[in-house]
Design an enzyme around this catalytic site. Sequence first.
Site: not given
Ligand code: AMP
Length: 539
Positions: A181, A327, A436, A441
């Site tokens: 991550t 995670e 994002k 990211w």
């Molecule tokens: P990742 O580990 O790259 O999948 O990113 C996780 C993060 O993406 C979460 O902590 C959120 O901040 C954001 N995220 C994932 N799904 C959503 C969603 N449906 N709506 C808003 N933010 C999201």
Amino acid sequence: MQGLMMNYQLTIPTILKRAEQVYSYKKIVTRQPDKSFHEYTYADFVSRAKKLTLALQRLGVQPGERVATFCWNHYRHLEAYFAIPTFGAVLHTLNIRLFPEDLTFIANDANDKVIIIDKILLPLFEKFKNNIQARTFIVISDDGQVPEGMYDYETLLAAENEASFVYPDFDENQASAMCYTSGTTGKPKGVLYSHRAVVLHSMGAALPDVMNLSEIDTVLPVVPMFHANAWGLPYTATMVGAKQVYPGPHLDAVSLLEDFEREKVTLTAGVPTIWLGIIQHLEANPNQFNLTPDMRMVVGGSAAPEGMIRNYDKFNLRVVQAWGMTEMTPLGTMANLPSALKDASDDAKYAYRASQGTPAPMVEIRARGDEGLIPWDGKTMGELEVRGPWIAASYYNAPQGADRFTEDGWFRTGDIVTIDFRGTVKIQDRSKDLIKSGGEWISSVDLENALMAHPKVAEAAVISVFHPKWAERPLAIVVLKQGQSATAEELKDFLMPKFATWWLPDAIEFVDSIPRTATGKFLKTALREQFKEYKVGVS
Ligand code: AMP
């Protein structure tokens, strides 16, 4: 103790074995780099996955060692998804969108032994190949022509006899896969998924009130297999015996719409950027494609705009929002409309569907505000904390991530939410200062540091603003040193050599001062509020 159940281990090979025994006739379809369609059965898939296991063992890979992939979504990547963990090795999916420096760090931190690479990705791979420890490379090609010193995937498989394959037994708490991550500061952090986590996640994800996936479905994961294991879909779909369709490198709106139509896809999944592109095409060409009515489009990774959910309804396509994290294997919550809202107004229904939804079984949630745990009143905000059998208990090899775990064993998500009395989670903000863009990211901190290295810049804060295609894009807010003047172009040119083009801020605004918190940090919530109507265009 006598009288109890069998101590059956929840491992990925049990999913493979069932696929072989029960679903041998089901299909897996892939869009190839040349846009033709490759099709084979689960029986072919299992047979080839077994051969890949044997080939990796012949190359000397031991249980516990990492085998990385650097690939798009396709059937051979699916083979790797099963072949690697099936003999106790660890599947490490490298994210092809990261920078060479990050990939170097990640491949070395994970101690990757072997890397499986798509031939069309070799130019990207060459950028970090010489800086990593791994020296065994397997290339997936359709013509058998691979660079000297690298193995050809098909030649390796052709040399194996699947009759020598034996399904192994091992402990479900062994690692099966790993992903990295991004962090706001410091290096990316590794997450190791146990076999148990992946199997329980697959069962949880398949449930009706979660992804509602079954044998009758045709599933097309647009979400990359190199990002959070394509949200576990390759494992869940194989477990339930669904027909699987993989888009290969073709993620443009028309190619995906062609795939949906040709294969009669019933469930697909991806980040908002993908769906924002597709809805634009559908609106401009409403009669071009004949899609399966009520096709479910799981959207996650960033918030799904309510307008987009409404627009898809007009085409009888159902956007379902999911929230999760690398995670968390990664599924946390899902917004399927509950029976209580069946007779509610359209606005109330859409408001629910635009929320992050309710937690999947086995995912416990709570949120902590300034005054301790918040009440589930739908109003009070706090940082969401989670725990469950498919949630990381710590990061791999990264002591600096320890502050993300509470003393009583919960994971701090960094997402600021409200929770209502039905357990509906609504993300209000992110405590992490990341942007994002199109599912990947961008670190605001890295951009700020680079901007503040400019001789004319006193202070710089970078926040995310809504973008109709990429969901979020960086906006830089800059305070110049006294008596200095500079243009946005000048600052962008300064950043250019340091970052990939897609990291560069879409706009730079000059202000007199940046609001700060009591501890002197930039008050990004205030900046986000100030610039919430800010428009950056489609590019
Ligand atoms: P990742 O580990 O790259 O999948 O990113 C996780 C993060 O993406 C979460 O902590 C959120 O901040 C954001 N995220 C994932 N799904 C959503 C969603 N449906 N709506 C808003 N933010 C999201």
